[in-house]
Design a protein around this motif. Structure first.
Motif, mmCIF file in Angstrom:
data_model
loop_
_atom_site.group_PDB
_atom_site.id
_atom_site.type_symbol
_atom_site.label_atom_id
_atom_site.label_comp_id
_atom_site.label_asym_id
_atom_site.label_seq_id
_atom_site.Cartn_x
_atom_site.Cartn_y
_atom_site.Cartn_z
ATOM 1 N N UNK A 1 0.850 -1.185 0.000
ATOM 2 C CA UNK A 1 0.000 0.000 0.000
ATOM 3 C C UNK A 1 0.883 1.231 0.000
ATOM 4 N N UNK A 2 0.540 2.222 -0.835
ATOM 5 C CA UNK A 2 1.379 3.419 -0.958
ATOM 6 C C UNK A 2 0.585 4.565 -1.564
ATOM 7 N N UNK A 3 1.166 5.742 -1.480
ATOM 8 C CA UNK A 3 0.608 6.907 -2.163
ATOM 9 C C UNK A 3 1.212 6.981 -3.568
ATOM 10 N N UNK A 4 0.460 7.580 -4.496
ATOM 11 C CA UNK A 4 1.013 7.804 -5.828
ATOM 12 C C UNK A 4 2.114 8.855 -5.738
ATOM 13 N N UNK A 5 3.075 8.839 -6.671
ATOM 14 C CA UNK A 5 4.161 9.830 -6.640
ATOM 15 C C UNK A 5 3.630 11.247 -6.771
ATOM 16 N N UNK A 6 4.375 12.201 -6.190
ATOM 17 C CA UNK A 6 3.998 13.609 -6.268
ATOM 18 C C UNK A 6 4.400 14.142 -7.636
ATOM 19 N N UNK A 7 3.423 14.437 -8.491
ATOM 20 C CA UNK A 7 3.725 14.874 -9.848
ATOM 21 C C UNK A 7 3.782 16.393 -9.981
ATOM 22 N N UNK A 8 3.084 17.063 -9.112
ATOM 23 C CA UNK A 8 3.015 18.513 -9.229
ATOM 24 C C UNK A 8 3.556 19.157 -7.948
ATOM 25 N N UNK A 9 3.082 20.318 -7.622
ATOM 26 C CA UNK A 9 3.557 21.043 -6.453
ATOM 27 C C UNK A 9 3.202 20.302 -5.162
ATOM 28 N N UNK A 10 4.129 20.286 -4.237
ATOM 29 C CA UNK A 10 3.882 19.643 -2.939
ATOM 30 C C UNK A 10 2.805 20.385 -2.157
ATOM 31 N N UNK A 11 2.488 21.610 -2.576
ATOM 32 C CA UNK A 11 1.480 22.406 -1.870
ATOM 33 C C UNK A 11 0.078 22.233 -2.458
ATOM 34 N N UNK A 12 -0.081 21.317 -3.395
ATOM 35 C CA UNK A 12 -1.394 21.131 -4.022
ATOM 36 C C UNK A 12 -2.432 20.797 -2.963
ATOM 37 N N UNK A 13 -3.664 21.244 -3.197
ATOM 38 C CA UNK A 13 -4.728 21.090 -2.203
ATOM 39 C C UNK A 13 -5.242 19.659 -2.115
ATOM 40 N N UNK A 14 -5.273 18.958 -3.243
ATOM 41 C CA UNK A 14 -5.842 17.606 -3.242
ATOM 42 C C UNK A 14 -4.791 16.581 -2.828
#
Length: 234
Positions: free
Chosen positions: A96-109
């Protein structure tokens, strides 16, 4: 020995060039078919690899998340929404894992969660009870559960959307099954369609159904020709 005229030599040369062009076109068609077949095979393999995976969308992220915390979150979601399933089934999570961060780390979603089960049956059981429940939540807030699929398959599923909505409104009990087949009840039987061309062929023998779906199918066909029409106008 009879000598060939310049015109005869030219005609022979033209014939040879035409034959060569014909061979090149034939080889090009064969290559295109091979590439398409390879792409389809790759998509099928990728979907098969992803088949035991469950995709969770909208689950908030916590500080310093690890696999243990994510597994507890999943168990909380199952307990909150499917208590009977929680008592009956052993989830048997492989990863189980989170998907990679593709955009800004500050994204709201929040990033999506991907859960891989040891057995595909567990994922399918969760998705089935989620469909029956209709609304799935995490701590009272709505989230979404879907199968984890390749981008190509997701696009194929989205393209069924307009037709699916029409059939649902008219109580044909439509369903998009794994990976991207549309099925619905027609004349008391469940019919399945791997693509829209097969559906078009089918509805030509069902006038009432053809009338119902003609707009959705016609819109799609129009869209296929739209780029060509725009190019012609320029």
């Amino acid at each position: 020995m009879e000598l060939k005229t310049t015109q005869e030599l030219s005609e022979e040369r033209i014939s040879e060039i035409e034959d060569q062009l014909s061979e090149i076109k034939q080889e090009s068609k064969i290559r295109e078919k091979r590439v398409k077949r390879n792409e389809q095979s790759l998509q099928e393999i990728w979907d098969y690899v992803k088949r035991p995976n469950l995709h969770l969308i909208g689950v908030p992220e916590c500080d310093e998340e690890n696999e243990s915390k994510l597994e507890n979150t999943l168990q909380d979601i199952i307990q909150e929404n499917f208590p009977t399933l929680a008592r009956q089934a052993n989830t048997q999570i492989q990863e189980i894992q989170r998907t990679p961060q593709r955009y800004s780390a500050r994204r709201a979603t929040p990033r999506h969660m991907i859960v891989r089960f040891n057995k595909v049956e567990m994922k399918e059981k969760i998705l089935r009870v989620a469909r029956e429940k209709g609304r799935v939540t995490h701590k009272g807030k709505p989230i979404r559960l879907t199968a984890d699929l390749s981008a190509e398959t997701l696009q194929a599923r989205r393209e069924w959307g307009p037709i699916y909505n029409i059939l649902k409104e008219k109580n044909f009990q439509p369903r998009i099954s794994y990976p991207a087949k549309l099925s619905f009840r027609s004349e008391g039987k469940i019919k399945s369609f791997a693509n829209k061309q097969v559906l078009r062929d089918f509805v030509t023998t069902r006038p009432a159904l053809q009338e119902l779906l003609k707009e959705a199918l016609y819109i799609e066909r129009n869209n296929q020709y739209q780029p060509l029409q725009k190019h012609t106008k320029c």
